[in-house]
Design an enzyme around this catalytic site. Sequence first.
Site, PDB file in Angstrom:
ATOM      1  N   TYR A 244       0.916  -1.695   0.139  1.00  0.00           N
ATOM      2  CA  TYR A 244      -0.145  -0.266  -0.019  1.00  0.00           C
ATOM      3  C   TYR A 244       0.894   1.199  -0.023  1.00  0.00           C
ATOM      4  O   TYR A 244       0.638   2.186  -0.878  1.00  0.00           O
ATOM      5  CB  TYR A 244      -0.806  -0.152   1.699  1.00  0.00           C
ATOM      6  CG  TYR A 244      -1.411   0.992   2.175  1.00  0.00           C
ATOM      7  CD1 TYR A 244      -2.743   1.369   0.352  1.00  0.00           C
ATOM      8  CD2 TYR A 244      -1.253   3.049   2.831  1.00  0.00           C
ATOM      9  CE1 TYR A 244      -3.390   2.599   0.916  1.00  0.00           C
ATOM     10  CE2 TYR A 244      -2.310   3.146   2.877  1.00  0.00           C
ATOM     11  CZ  TYR A 244      -2.905   3.559   1.315  1.00  0.00           C
ATOM     12  OH  TYR A 244      -3.798   4.935   2.093  1.00  0.00           O
TER      13      TYR A 244
HETATM   14  N1  LIG Z   1      -8.524   6.513   6.440  1.00  0.00           N
HETATM   15  C1  LIG Z   1      -7.949   6.987   6.754  1.00  0.00           C
HETATM   16  O1  LIG Z   1      -6.643   6.624   7.629  1.00  0.00           O
HETATM   17  C2  LIG Z   1      -6.398   7.578   4.748  1.00  0.00           C
HETATM   18  C3  LIG Z   1      -4.618   7.302   5.904  1.00  0.00           C
HETATM   19  C4  LIG Z   1      -3.943   7.995   4.415  1.00  0.00           C
HETATM   20  C5  LIG Z   1      -4.480   7.840   3.219  1.00  0.00           C
HETATM   21  N2  LIG Z   1      -5.515   7.397   2.783  1.00  0.00           N
HETATM   22  C6  LIG Z   1      -6.015   7.344   1.256  1.00  0.00           C
HETATM   23  O2  LIG Z   1      -7.407   8.943   1.686  1.00  0.00           O
HETATM   24  C7  LIG Z   1      -7.906   8.465   0.351  1.00  0.00           C
HETATM   25  C8  LIG Z   1      -9.686   7.869   1.259  1.00  0.00           C
HETATM   26  O3  LIG Z   1      -9.375   7.460   1.974  1.00  0.00           O
HETATM   27  P1  LIG Z   1     -10.612   7.050   2.772  1.00  0.00           P
HETATM   28  O4  LIG Z   1     -10.413   6.388   4.559  1.00  0.00           O
HETATM   29  O5  LIG Z   1     -11.640   7.677   2.908  1.00  0.00           O
HETATM   30  O6  LIG Z   1     -11.148   4.606   2.287  1.00  0.00           O
HETATM   31  P2  LIG Z   1     -12.848   4.728   2.001  1.00  0.00           P
HETATM   32  O7  LIG Z   1     -12.435   3.323   1.461  1.00  0.00           O
HETATM   33  O8  LIG Z   1     -13.641   5.305   2.062  1.00  0.00           O
HETATM   34  O9  LIG Z   1     -12.472   4.690   0.189  1.00  0.00           O
HETATM   35  C9  LIG Z   1     -12.339   5.536  -0.946  1.00  0.00           C
HETATM   36  C10 LIG Z   1     -13.084   5.199  -2.033  1.00  0.00           C
HETATM   37  O10 LIG Z   1     -12.656   5.002  -3.179  1.00  0.00           O
HETATM   38  C11 LIG Z   1     -13.542   4.088  -3.800  1.00  0.00           C
HETATM   39  N3  LIG Z   1     -12.438   3.056  -5.406  1.00  0.00           N
HETATM   40  C12 LIG Z   1     -11.800   2.547  -4.702  1.00  0.00           C
HETATM   41  N4  LIG Z   1     -10.470   2.189  -5.689  1.00  0.00           N
HETATM   42  C13 LIG Z   1     -11.312   2.579  -6.743  1.00  0.00           C
HETATM   43  C14 LIG Z   1     -11.615   2.595  -8.803  1.00  0.00           C
HETATM   44  N5  LIG Z   1     -11.108   2.102  -8.954  1.00  0.00           N
HETATM   45  N6  LIG Z   1     -12.231   2.417  -9.172  1.00  0.00           N
HETATM   46  C15 LIG Z   1     -13.373   4.025  -8.066  1.00  0.00           C
HETATM   47  N7  LIG Z   1     -13.430   4.530  -7.470  1.00  0.00           N
HETATM   48  C16 LIG Z   1     -12.650   2.847  -6.474  1.00  0.00           C
HETATM   49  C17 LIG Z   1     -14.074   2.980  -3.212  1.00  0.00           C
HETATM   50  O11 LIG Z   1     -14.818   2.435  -2.956  1.00  0.00           O
HETATM   51  C18 LIG Z   1     -14.175   4.185  -2.075  1.00  0.00           C
HETATM   52  O12 LIG Z   1     -15.046   4.459  -1.506  1.00  0.00           O
HETATM   53  C19 LIG Z   1      -7.570   7.058   0.027  1.00  0.00           C
HETATM   54  O13 LIG Z   1      -7.117   7.206  -0.820  1.00  0.00           O
HETATM   55  C20 LIG Z   1      -6.781   6.289   1.072  1.00  0.00           C
HETATM   56  O14 LIG Z   1      -5.965   6.181   0.770  1.00  0.00           O
HETATM   57  C21 LIG Z   1      -6.900   7.346   3.576  1.00  0.00           C
END
Ligand SMILES: NC(=O)c1ccc[n+]([C@@H]2O[C@H](COP(=O)([O-])OP(=O)(O)OC[C@H]3O[C@@H](n4cnc5c(N)ncnc54)[C@H](O)[C@@H]3O)[C@@H](O)[C@H]2O)c1
Length: 487
Positions: free
Chosen positions: A281
Amino acid sequence: MPPSGITDAAAKGVKLERYASGGALLLRRAASGKLVSASSHLLFRATVLATLALVFLFTLHYPSLLSRSFHLSSSASTSTSLASSSAQHSHRSLLMSSSPSTSAAGTYSGAKWEEQIRRSARPARDGGISVLVTGAAGFVGTHCSLALKARGDGVLGLDNFNAYYDPALKRARQALLASRGVLILDADINDALLLAKLFDVAAFTHVLHLAAQAGVRYAMEAPQTYVASNVAGLVSVFEAAAKHADPQPAIVWASSSSVYGLNTDAPFSEDHRTDRPASLYAATKKAGEAIAHAYNHIYGLSLTGLRFFTVYGPWGRPDMAYFSFASAIVAGEPITLFADARRDFTFIDDVVRGCLGALDTAGRSTGSARTGKKTGPAPLRVYNLGNTSPVPVTRMVAILEKLLGKKANKRVVTMPSNGDVPFTHANVSHAAHDFGYRPTTSLEAGLRHFVDWFVDYYKLDVKIATANAKPTDNKTAKKKKKMSASS
Ligand SMILES: NC(=O)c1ccc[n+]([C@@H]2O[C@H](COP(=O)([O-])OP(=O)(O)OC[C@H]3O[C@@H](n4cnc5c(N)ncnc54)[C@H](O)[C@@H]3O)[C@@H](O)[C@H]2O)c1
Ligand SMILES: *[C@@H]1O[C@H](CO)[C@@H](O)[C@H](O)[C@H]1NC(C)=O
Ligand SMILES: *[C@@H]1O[C@H](CO)[C@@H](O)[C@H](O)[C@H]1NC(C)=O
């Protein structure tokens, strides 16, 4: 809603199924040869029927049947970072379809559809921005979309509603956004045709790219989904913005604190080493930062990467430790936590302010040198968005126990080296300087907001303790309803 049916995907031995709790259609790969041969017997009739059904459905409804490209073998699994609820640990796999040639672009068409897109994307205030939010049905995407819409910006969402965690939660977030006038298209970021079409239909000033395969440890189970969404999908979004948008939008996208990997200099600053990822990741997010550099350099795209630090809050992610621990505590199931792990837990409202600040200060894309539109270097930025105060995971559990009025059944183990890092700690001075980012929410206050939502959303019979009160009688903290998420 469209009923289940067989599309031309049946030719590839793929069957459409309705995911029971989410109401979403999922492509399930035919596991056995029996189904494949049955499919080919039925192929002709099915194709005729499906064509008729699809023509009918697509005139009624926009959601795509073709871009659904995920496989669900079990919905009862929790793959948490920092922890795992040891009960009910069934294996789940989630694979991208090997047919990236299918596009929802044909599905999504017509004057009516285009008008829906434009209406959602149109700002309601003078000087408002128009933002394409990918991953809008996700945790951070939902909150950012709500905040943008609330201040009068235009928002169009896009999400593939995959089953990495309970799609019903994503659908509930979609319904919440719909009630505020934000449309979320059901599509994959790898769908280049659709992205090109969207940039044609609406003149987005900004892209907030949050769609990704999240989760550190799930990368060991399903490595290719990380490559598909976080590398190929990122390139797909950058390509569309670079080549199919006129003018090019500014892009703000989610990197991750995980890029600091085995870095031990605390607090983490943007110029610290990020070349020792501890998980696939993290490696895909680091790759994303390198890809952003290239697209900024070649195409003059304004690119801002945000390194989020363990974001938590209402409407959160069931796969994350705070959420799965809350579920396990309520259910009376054991939890496993890693000794000495500390996290810079960052409340969602603080992160949303950071995202909006990054969008507002993004600066314009300048176009590529090739087209002669280059007016100077476009901005290329990277910011930490954390809380600046790491908290032991054991303390996070203690706060949850207090709020839920019930003790956790804890098993403390040493952290295995399978993706998680011992601690995270953000230095946010750059974000503070450039757009006034200042996290203001303590873990106690933020978890209180989370638990309020959690108890309400799952209709739990839990009396939430006030911040300074002793735990309430833990015999009253009984679970009323079996939760579908993170059990
Ligand atoms: N929540 C955290 O603590 C955290 C920390 C570091 C980074 N991030 C990053 O922040 C972003 C948002 O994270 P989150 O916590 O809201 O995650 P999340 O999984 O709730 O949201 C990501 C969304 O993207 C959609 N998705 C995934 N692959 C896809 C694709 N190929 N096409 C279209 N949609 C797709 C999923 O269905 C999901 O609803 C992500 O990029 C994640 O890597 C989150
Ligand atoms: C945080 O980062 C800024 C800018 O890089 C730096 O000047 C400052 O010394 C850092 N703070 C700490 C505590 O390391
Ligand atoms: C209830 O709480 C007490 C003290 O907080 C603890 O000793 C006991 O094990 C708890 N009982 C249950 C069923 O969780």
